[in-house]
Motif scaffolding. Sequence first.
Motif, PDB file in Angstrom:
ATOM      1  N   ARG A   1      -3.458  12.975  -2.273  1.00 44.98           N
ATOM      2  CA  ARG A   1      -3.519  13.375  -0.861  1.00 44.98           C
ATOM      3  C   ARG A   1      -4.889  13.076  -0.257  1.00 44.98           C
ATOM      4  O   ARG A   1      -5.010  12.808   0.926  1.00 44.98           O
ATOM      5  N   ALA A   2      -5.929  13.162  -1.089  1.00 44.55           N
ATOM      6  CA  ALA A   2      -7.278  12.881  -0.600  1.00 44.55           C
ATOM      7  C   ALA A   2      -7.416  11.428  -0.153  1.00 44.55           C
ATOM      8  O   ALA A   2      -8.302  11.088   0.628  1.00 44.55           O
ATOM      9  N   GLU A   3      -6.520  10.566  -0.640  1.00 47.65           N
ATOM     10  CA  GLU A   3      -6.548   9.143  -0.261  1.00 47.65           C
ATOM     11  C   GLU A   3      -5.763   8.866   1.028  1.00 47.65           C
ATOM     12  O   GLU A   3      -5.747   7.744   1.517  1.00 47.65           O
ATOM     13  N   VAL A   4      -5.069   9.903   1.521  1.00 48.24           N
ATOM     14  CA  VAL A   4      -4.174   9.716   2.670  1.00 48.24           C
ATOM     15  C   VAL A   4      -4.599  10.662   3.788  1.00 48.24           C
ATOM     16  O   VAL A   4      -4.406  11.874   3.691  1.00 48.24           O
TER      17      VAL A   4
ATOM     18  N   MET B   1       0.829  -1.216   0.000  1.00 46.38           N
ATOM     19  CA  MET B   1       0.000   0.000   0.000  1.00 46.38           C
ATOM     20  C   MET B   1       0.866   1.270   0.000  1.00 46.38           C
ATOM     21  O   MET B   1       0.612   2.207  -0.721  1.00 46.38           O
ATOM     22  N   ILE B   2       1.926   1.254   0.839  1.00 43.40           N
ATOM     23  CA  ILE B   2       2.901   2.343   0.821  1.00 43.40           C
ATOM     24  C   ILE B   2       4.252   1.753   0.427  1.00 43.40           C
ATOM     25  O   ILE B   2       4.661   0.730   0.973  1.00 43.40           O
ATOM     26  N   SER B   3       4.912   2.404  -0.499  1.00 38.43           N
ATOM     27  CA  SER B   3       6.231   1.946  -0.926  1.00 38.43           C
ATOM     28  C   SER B   3       7.187   3.136  -0.943  1.00 38.43           C
ATOM     29  O   SER B   3       6.888   4.172  -1.547  1.00 38.43           O
ATOM     30  N   MET B   4       8.318   2.988  -0.248  1.00 36.99           N
ATOM     31  CA  MET B   4       9.370   4.009  -0.277  1.00 36.99           C
ATOM     32  C   MET B   4      10.645   3.330  -0.755  1.00 36.99           C
ATOM     33  O   MET B   4      11.031   2.292  -0.221  1.00 36.99           O
ATOM     34  N   ARG B   5      11.280   3.928  -1.754  1.00 36.64           N
ATOM     35  CA  ARG B   5      12.471   3.298  -2.335  1.00 36.64           C
ATOM     36  C   ARG B   5      13.612   4.314  -2.376  1.00 36.64           C
ATOM     37  O   ARG B   5      13.507   5.345  -3.038  1.00 36.64           O
ATOM     38  N   ALA B   6      14.678   4.015  -1.654  1.00 34.87           N
ATOM     39  CA  ALA B   6      15.913   4.820  -1.669  1.00 34.87           C
ATOM     40  C   ALA B   6      15.641   6.305  -1.429  1.00 34.87           C
ATOM     41  O   ALA B   6      16.191   7.172  -2.099  1.00 34.87           O
TER      42      ALA B   6
ATOM     43  N   ILE C   1       8.324   7.387  -3.854  1.00 33.17           N
ATOM     44  CA  ILE C   1       7.280   7.001  -2.906  1.00 33.17           C
ATOM     45  C   ILE C   1       6.017   6.730  -3.704  1.00 33.17           C
ATOM     46  O   ILE C   1       5.653   7.519  -4.583  1.00 33.17           O
ATOM     47  N   ALA C   2       5.351   5.624  -3.402  1.00 31.76           N
ATOM     48  CA  ALA C   2       4.103   5.285  -4.083  1.00 31.76           C
ATOM     49  C   ALA C   2       3.041   4.905  -3.054  1.00 31.76           C
ATOM     50  O   ALA C   2       3.347   4.315  -2.019  1.00 31.76           O
ATOM     51  N   ILE C   3       1.801   5.270  -3.360  1.00 32.94           N
ATOM     52  CA  ILE C   3       0.647   4.885  -2.552  1.00 32.94           C
ATOM     53  C   ILE C   3      -0.255   4.026  -3.429  1.00 32.94           C
ATOM     54  O   ILE C   3      -0.691   4.473  -4.491  1.00 32.94           O
ATOM     55  N   ASP C   4      -0.502   2.812  -2.995  1.00 31.78           N
ATOM     56  CA  ASP C   4      -1.386   1.903  -3.730  1.00 31.78           C
ATOM     57  C   ASP C   4      -0.960   1.783  -5.190  1.00 31.78           C
ATOM     58  O   ASP C   4      -1.768   1.809  -6.113  1.00 31.78           O
ATOM     59  N   GLY C   5       0.369   1.701  -5.390  1.00 30.28           N
ATOM     60  CA  GLY C   5       0.909   1.489  -6.723  1.00 30.28           C
ATOM     61  C   GLY C   5       1.059   2.725  -7.581  1.00 30.28           C
ATOM     62  O   GLY C   5       1.528   2.648  -8.714  1.00 30.28           O
ATOM     63  N   VAL C   6       0.678   3.900  -7.044  1.00 31.96           N
ATOM     64  CA  VAL C   6       0.767   5.148  -7.812  1.00 31.96           C
ATOM     65  C   VAL C   6       1.870   6.013  -7.220  1.00 31.96           C
ATOM     66  O   VAL C   6       1.826   6.369  -6.043  1.00 31.96           O
TER      67      VAL C   6
END
Length: 242
Positions: A76-79, A1-6, A58-63
Amino acid sequence: MISMRAVQKHFGRLHVLRDIDLQVPRGQVLIVVGPSGSGKSTLCRTINRLEPIDSGAIAIDGVDLPAEGKALAALRAEVGMVFQSFNLFAHMTILDNVMLAPIKVRGQARSTARARAVELLDRVGIGSQADKYPAQLSGGQQQRVAIARALAMNPKVMLFDEPTSALDPEMVNEVLDVMVELAQEGMTMVVVTHEMGFARRAGDRVLFMSDGQIVEDGDPESFFTTPRTARARDFLGKILSH
């Protein structure tokens, strides 16, 4: 759901986030702990780009997080975000505070937004306060309004940046109880907190940060009973002895 890379982040010469790699699956409650100045709040604030990052992704739900503009506003409305300070509009009633974003951002009909706001205020235990103004409520009640306001947008993720640190001790539990219920209902949550009891009770996973890095990442029981690093042991020794 949340992805942070480097992910890297500097404030001037200060390197506040160092090469952060993090995956938070849907429905997980991630607790972020660590000493002051370790980068916890900055980590939380980069997830919805309140703080821009220097490099990484950084991605939220693949975006992937857009840089700015309408796409960023939509993501932001999704978070949902709950801060230390309640950030309520002082000139609006509690009910209107909760209704505002669904009407303005989501384009909901006023009647729909009102029904949902009433339901959420009941859920966080302050339905009877709907017509009052923020200044008429205690700090704990105001923070529960802030949680209801975030939930009114039906977010995919909820971020909490030390949501109880501005509260008197007797008000802390009334806010944490609402957060525990959210966790039990399967909300994906990232919670920066000093409340170790809450971390143990509601967290699926604990991140321990120091000097902008993730030093430990594991289940709460292991972290609290057998921390792997000297830095974590030192931190827990200080915070649990109070």
